[in-house]
Design an enzyme around this catalytic site. Sequence first.
Site, mmCIF file in Angstrom:
data_model
loop_
_atom_site.group_PDB
_atom_site.id
_atom_site.type_symbol
_atom_site.label_atom_id
_atom_site.label_comp_id
_atom_site.label_asym_id
_atom_site.label_seq_id
_atom_site.Cartn_x
_atom_site.Cartn_y
_atom_site.Cartn_z
ATOM 1 C CG ASP A 1 -0.423 0.164 2.523
ATOM 2 O OD1 ASP A 1 0.651 0.783 2.644
ATOM 3 O OD2 ASP A 1 -1.046 -0.285 3.494
ATOM 4 C CB VAL A 2 -0.030 4.798 -0.706
ATOM 5 C CG1 VAL A 2 -0.935 5.123 0.470
ATOM 6 C CG2 VAL A 2 0.715 6.030 -1.195
#
Length: 185
Positions: free
Chosen positions: A115-116
């Site tokens: 994820d980011v």
Amino acid sequence: MKNKPEIQGERLQKMLANVGMGSRRQIEGWIREGRVQVNGKPAKLGDRATLQDQITVDGRLVSGKKLAANERFVILYNKPEGELVTRHDPEGSKTVFEKLPRLPQGRWIAVGRLDVNSAGLLLFTNDGELANRLMHPKQLIEREYAVRVHGRVTEDMLKQLVQGVELDDGPARFEEVVFSGGEGS
């Protein structure tokens, strides 16, 4: 005893995915939408093709040279926090694909994702078959994650992770959770 007829060619979506045109699922969608033709006829799911067939996507010929080339590229990328593992972000955020070297043909396929807000090592390849084998759950490839949790983790939380949780793309669970530092060790 009758001999089974030998099946000629390779599934169309697999052939096109292996040269980096898209994922198998994406190409299956193109076939359903009528965007793929084999020898001038609309392709159907389950169709097979060989290098001798003329394959077009959106009216553009897929070169036999491209289909015959099977040079595999694989790279490791240390993803920093703040980059998305996606090809295009409508909001204009940085993506991992912007930093990867150009391929002579095909496109990079991310094997897995982060994820980011996560940083870590990602594997990329231009080989759709390799990517599929590495990611598909039936291969039983064990993955190991090191995470830092801010806040308190209860025994019930750990039990739930081992028993399994439902994610957007299906169930997930950990075989084991091992402490390696911090207050919980």
